[in-house]
Scaffold this motif. Structure first.
Motif, PDB file in Angstrom:
ATOM      1  N   HIS A  48       0.829  -1.200   0.000  1.00  0.00           N
ATOM      2  CA  HIS A  48       0.000   0.000   0.000  1.00  0.00           C
ATOM      3  C   HIS A  48       0.865   1.252   0.000  1.00  0.00           C
ATOM      4  CE1 HIS A  48      -3.487  -2.501   1.235  1.00  0.00           C
ATOM      5  NE2 HIS A  48      -2.599  -3.140   1.991  1.00  0.00           N
ATOM      6  N   ASP A  49       0.455   2.277  -0.727  1.00  0.00           N
ATOM      7  CA  ASP A  49       1.139   3.565  -0.669  1.00  0.00           C
ATOM      8  C   ASP A  49       0.685   4.299   0.593  1.00  0.00           C
ATOM      9  OD1 ASP A  49       2.617   3.330  -3.048  1.00  0.00           O
ATOM     10  OD2 ASP A  49       0.849   3.843  -4.230  1.00  0.00           O
ATOM     11  N   VAL A  50       1.651   4.782   1.348  1.00  0.00           N
ATOM     12  CA  VAL A  50       1.376   5.379   2.651  1.00  0.00           C
ATOM     13  C   VAL A  50       0.664   6.718   2.519  1.00  0.00           C
ATOM     14  CG1 VAL A  50       2.464   6.294   4.747  1.00  0.00           C
ATOM     15  CG2 VAL A  50       3.257   4.138   3.758  1.00  0.00           C
ATOM     16  N   CYS A  51       1.006   7.503   1.495  1.00  0.00           N
ATOM     17  CA  CYS A  51       0.315   8.780   1.271  1.00  0.00           C
ATOM     18  C   CYS A  51      -0.014   8.929  -0.208  1.00  0.00           C
ATOM     19  CB  CYS A  51       1.146   9.952   1.771  1.00  0.00           C
ATOM     20  SG  CYS A  51       0.281  11.549   1.652  1.00  0.00           S
ATOM     21  N   SER A  52       0.908   9.434  -1.014  1.00  0.00           N
ATOM     22  CA  SER A  52       0.603   9.665  -2.429  1.00  0.00           C
ATOM     23  C   SER A  52       0.639   8.345  -3.208  1.00  0.00           C
ATOM     24  CB  SER A  52       1.592  10.654  -3.033  1.00  0.00           C
ATOM     25  OG  SER A  52       2.914  10.151  -2.952  1.00  0.00           O
ATOM     26  N   ALA A  53      -0.169   8.268  -4.266  1.00  0.00           N
ATOM     27  CA  ALA A  53      -0.279   7.016  -5.008  1.00  0.00           C
ATOM     28  C   ALA A  53      -0.158   7.187  -6.517  1.00  0.00           C
ATOM     29  CB  ALA A  53      -1.615   6.332  -4.684  1.00  0.00           C
ATOM     30  N   VAL A  54      -0.728   8.255  -7.063  1.00  0.00           N
ATOM     31  CA  VAL A  54      -0.709   8.492  -8.509  1.00  0.00           C
ATOM     32  C   VAL A  54       0.068   9.780  -8.753  1.00  0.00           C
ATOM     33  CG1 VAL A  54      -2.137   8.909 -10.557  1.00  0.00           C
ATOM     34  CG2 VAL A  54      -2.888   7.278  -8.813  1.00  0.00           C
ATOM     35  N   HIS A  55       0.958   9.774  -9.767  1.00  0.00           N
ATOM     36  CA  HIS A  55       1.951  10.839  -9.858  1.00  0.00           C
ATOM     37  C   HIS A  55       2.115  11.422 -11.264  1.00  0.00           C
ATOM     38  CE1 HIS A  55       3.039   8.277  -6.389  1.00  0.00           C
ATOM     39  NE2 HIS A  55       3.190   9.453  -5.810  1.00  0.00           N
ATOM     40  N   PRO A  56       1.074  12.053 -11.794  1.00  0.00           N
ATOM     41  CA  PRO A  56       1.233  12.675 -13.112  1.00  0.00           C
ATOM     42  C   PRO A  56       2.252  13.807 -13.104  1.00  0.00           C
ATOM     43  CG  PRO A  56      -0.846  13.342 -12.102  1.00  0.00           C
ATOM     44  CD  PRO A  56      -0.296  12.232 -11.264  1.00  0.00           C
ATOM     45  N   GLY A  66      -0.791  11.180 -19.155  1.00  0.00           N
ATOM     46  CA  GLY A  66      -1.935  10.761 -18.362  1.00  0.00           C
ATOM     47  C   GLY A  66      -1.636  10.810 -16.872  1.00  0.00           C
ATOM     48  N   TRP A  67      -2.417  10.081 -16.104  1.00  0.00           N
ATOM     49  CA  TRP A  67      -2.211   9.998 -14.659  1.00  0.00           C
ATOM     50  C   TRP A  67      -1.357   8.766 -14.369  1.00  0.00           C
ATOM     51  CZ3 TRP A  67      -6.776  11.712 -11.053  1.00  0.00           C
ATOM     52  CH2 TRP A  67      -7.067  13.049 -11.307  1.00  0.00           C
ATOM     53  N   ALA A  68      -0.071   8.913 -14.609  1.00  0.00           N
ATOM     54  CA  ALA A  68       0.867   7.797 -14.469  1.00  0.00           C
ATOM     55  C   ALA A  68       1.131   7.478 -13.000  1.00  0.00           C
ATOM     56  CB  ALA A  68       2.172   8.141 -15.178  1.00  0.00           C
ATOM     57  N   TYR A  69       1.500   6.206 -12.760  1.00  0.00           N
ATOM     58  CA  TYR A  69       1.938   5.825 -11.412  1.00  0.00           C
ATOM     59  C   TYR A  69       3.001   4.731 -11.517  1.00  0.00           C
ATOM     60  CZ  TYR A  69      -1.514   1.908 -11.602  1.00  0.00           C
ATOM     61  OH  TYR A  69      -2.254   0.799 -11.930  1.00  0.00           O
ATOM     62  N   PRO A  70       3.900   4.657 -10.509  1.00  0.00           N
ATOM     63  CA  PRO A  70       5.062   3.774 -10.621  1.00  0.00           C
ATOM     64  C   PRO A  70       4.736   2.309 -10.335  1.00  0.00           C
ATOM     65  CG  PRO A  70       5.317   5.328  -8.783  1.00  0.00           C
ATOM     66  CD  PRO A  70       3.940   5.489  -9.329  1.00  0.00           C
ATOM     67  N   ILE A  71       5.344   1.450 -11.104  1.00  0.00           N
ATOM     68  CA  ILE A  71       5.220   0.012 -10.865  1.00  0.00           C
ATOM     69  C   ILE A  71       5.814  -0.311  -9.496  1.00  0.00           C
ATOM     70  CG2 ILE A  71       5.970  -2.274 -11.637  1.00  0.00           C
ATOM     71  CD1 ILE A  71       6.032  -1.129 -14.490  1.00  0.00           C
ATOM     72  N   GLY A  72       5.070  -1.065  -8.713  1.00  0.00           N
ATOM     73  CA  GLY A  72       5.557  -1.473  -7.397  1.00  0.00           C
ATOM     74  C   GLY A  72       5.212  -0.520  -6.278  1.00  0.00           C
ATOM     75  N   GLY A  73       4.750   0.695  -6.615  1.00  0.00           N
ATOM     76  CA  GLY A  73       4.366   1.635  -5.580  1.00  0.00           C
ATOM     77  C   GLY A  73       5.194   2.904  -5.581  1.00  0.00           C
ATOM     78  N   ALA A  74       4.716   3.897  -4.830  1.00  0.00           N
ATOM     79  CA  ALA A  74       5.352   5.214  -4.779  1.00  0.00           C
ATOM     80  C   ALA A  74       6.784   5.148  -4.266  1.00  0.00           C
ATOM     81  CB  ALA A  74       4.526   6.143  -3.892  1.00  0.00           C
ATOM     82  N   GLN A  75       7.115   4.130  -3.476  1.00  0.00           N
ATOM     83  CA  GLN A  75       8.449   4.006  -2.897  1.00  0.00           C
ATOM     84  C   GLN A  75       9.550   3.997  -3.951  1.00  0.00           C
ATOM     85  OE1 GLN A  75       8.941   3.510   0.718  1.00  0.00           O
ATOM     86  NE2 GLN A  75      10.956   4.217   0.058  1.00  0.00           N
TER      87      GLN A  75
END
Length: 487
Positions: free
Chosen positions: A52-60, A208-217
């Motif tokens: 789980h992402d602790v705070c931010s999750a999606v990072h455009p 787009g609304w990209a997000y990192p594979i594996g999580g924000a970490q």
């Protein structure tokens, strides 16, 4: 060698640290938590194997940030670019979806399609101009004045009662209100529209609304690796609560201190001028986030099948319902039917949960410092648009707003935006200045979401702080100078 001490290892703190290390400073980062990342951490909060992402999750804002582009984040982190940037379910199995393909979005919005195109296309097509204006200090002449004017006109339209005449259907109105509500302030308002129009521009851009594979970490881990490769050190479990007792070097010798958390920490420095201290005390923190993460025995069973394609889902119903919820929070009340921001990353990233299972990241807005447990309220709202959701919950992990500051001191009272996102504080963040990253204390700089450009995982506040410090030392370093091979 000249020293640089950075307090806080969120994306801004690490961005400043990386830039300074590459510029030749001996950098040490002090982090209160046991892992780096600040608001961009990922952890097994519920059950083993559920990340789980602790705070931010999606990072455009990360993949479009000038700092992260220079850093080469595309080469260092794997990214998912969903076809659907965000969705908003409505009662009766209806939903509105902001597809990355603007034409598809327009077609599905029917009578409101033309209005949505008119509002978003000029911004998504000229995203660089929008980012230049919103990603820097606002007290400057923009490089693309025409795009700045277009952006301003759309903020005026979306942030006032004019939007009531723009969108006539529940779907179009809800799609707009859902993205404006990210700002966690009253609706409609110009400050919410300023944030929402940028997010809407991202939604229909190439990224787009990209997000990192594996999580924000993955984002802070990449920065930390680069910092260490350039001789930097990171000390975790090092909470700093009093600057007057911290040995960070000698500013007369060129040593510098960068604060990447709340500016309130400056008030512990005995030499802070009273006029500046008064301004820091006057800086307001806003409404907060009460978060709950779910481990699920399968995907969320949304009634509308298109919602399954959108990692980000705004759960709150119609425009009137979203506005009622956000305005209740602005008045200091916990809403009965909250606007819930949800992310279902495992629909496109199987590494986030065991095979056949899913994770759901959610938060609702509450007054600053609230002790309210969001679990039942969030569950009830998601169940409204996804009957059977409750039966799929294997475990949950809730963090009330009152507890967020304990794990991340930058989140004062649970405010994850680094300060109330008002129109005034878009300019006075935390003080009115052409260089707000510089403090009146020699060698001390601010680098957090409490400084321009404000919230968002873009590293720009950290870069601006580092650039300002280098300029004060007589070094005119640019991103191209520090990252010559990353482009």
């Amino acid at each position: 060698m000249t020293r640089a001490t950075v307090i806080g290892s969120g994306p801004n703190g690490l961005a400043a640290a990386v830039a300074l290390a590459r510029a030749g400073y001996a950098v040490t980062v002090l982090e209160a938590a046991s892992t780096v990342g600040g608001g961009t951490r990922t952890a097994e909060l519920t059950l083993p194997g559920f990340r789980h992402d602790v705070c931010s999750a999606v990072h455009p804002a990360t993949v479009t940030s000038p700092f992260f582009r220079a850093f080469g984040i595309e080469q260092k982190v794997g990214w998912i670019r969903p076809d659907a940037s965000f969705a908003q379910p409505l009662d009766g199995g209806r939903a509105a979806v902001a597809w990355r393909d603007l034409d598809r979005t327009v077609a599905e919005l029917g009578p409101d399609g033309h209005a949505w195109r008119a509002m978003t296309r000029p911004l998504s097509r000229h995203l660089e101009g929008v980012l230049d204006f919103t990603g820097n200090q606002l007290l400057r002449i923009p490089r693309d004045p025409l795009t700045t004017i277009r952006y301003g006109l759309r903020v005026l339209e979306a942030g006032t009662s004019l939007s009531r005449h723009t969108f006539q259907t529940d779907e179009g109105a809800a799609l707009l209100s859902g993205v404006l509500a990210h700002a966690n302030t009253n609706l409609p308002s110009l400050s919410a529209a300023a944030s929402g129009m940028l997010l809407a521009a991202f939604a229909h851009s190439e990224e787009g609304w990209a997000y990192p594979i594996g999580g924000a970490q993955a984002i802070p881990d990449a920065l930390a690796d680069d910092l260490r490769a350039h001789g930097g050190l990171i000390e975790t479990d090092r909470e700093v609560t009093d600057l007057s007792t911290l040995d960070w070097g000698d500013p007369a010798q060129g040593d510098i201190l960068v604060l990447a958390g709340s500016p309130k920490l400056l008030l512990t420095h005995r030499g802070l001028p009273e006029k500046y201290a008064k301004a820091i005390r006057a800086f307001r923190y806003g409404a907060a986030a009460a978060k709950v993460d779910f481990a699920l025995d399968g995907p969320v069973p949304w009634t509308n099948p298109d919602v399954h394609h959108a990692p980000t889902v705004h759960v709150g119903g119609t425009r009137d319902e979203v506005e009622e919820s956000e305005n209740a929070v602005a008045r200091g009340r916990v809403p009965e039917r909250p606007y819930v921001l949800t992310v279902q990353p495992s629909i496109l990233d199987p590494s986030r949960a065991p095979e056949g299972k899913a994770v759901l990241w959610t938060y609702m807005h509450v007054p600053n410092g609230s002790t309210f447990d969001p679990t039942e309220a969030v569950t009830r709202q998601v169940e409204r648009f996804a009957p059977g959701f409750r039966d799929r919950i294997l475990a949950s992990h809730a963090v009330p707003a009152s507890e967020r500051e304990a794990s991340n001191p930058a989140e004062v009272g649970g405010d994850i935006l680094g300060g109330a996102f008002t129109l005034a504080q878009a300019f006075r963040r935390p003080v009115l200045s052409t260089a707000p990253w510089r403090t009146p204390l020699r060698g001390v700089y601010l680098a957090s979401a409490s400084t321009p450009p404000g919230p968002g995982v873009n590293g720009m506040a950290g870069w601006h702080a580092a650039r300002t410090a280098l300029a004060d030392a007589g070094e005119r370093a640019s991103l191209e100078d520090l990252f010559p091979t990353s482009r």
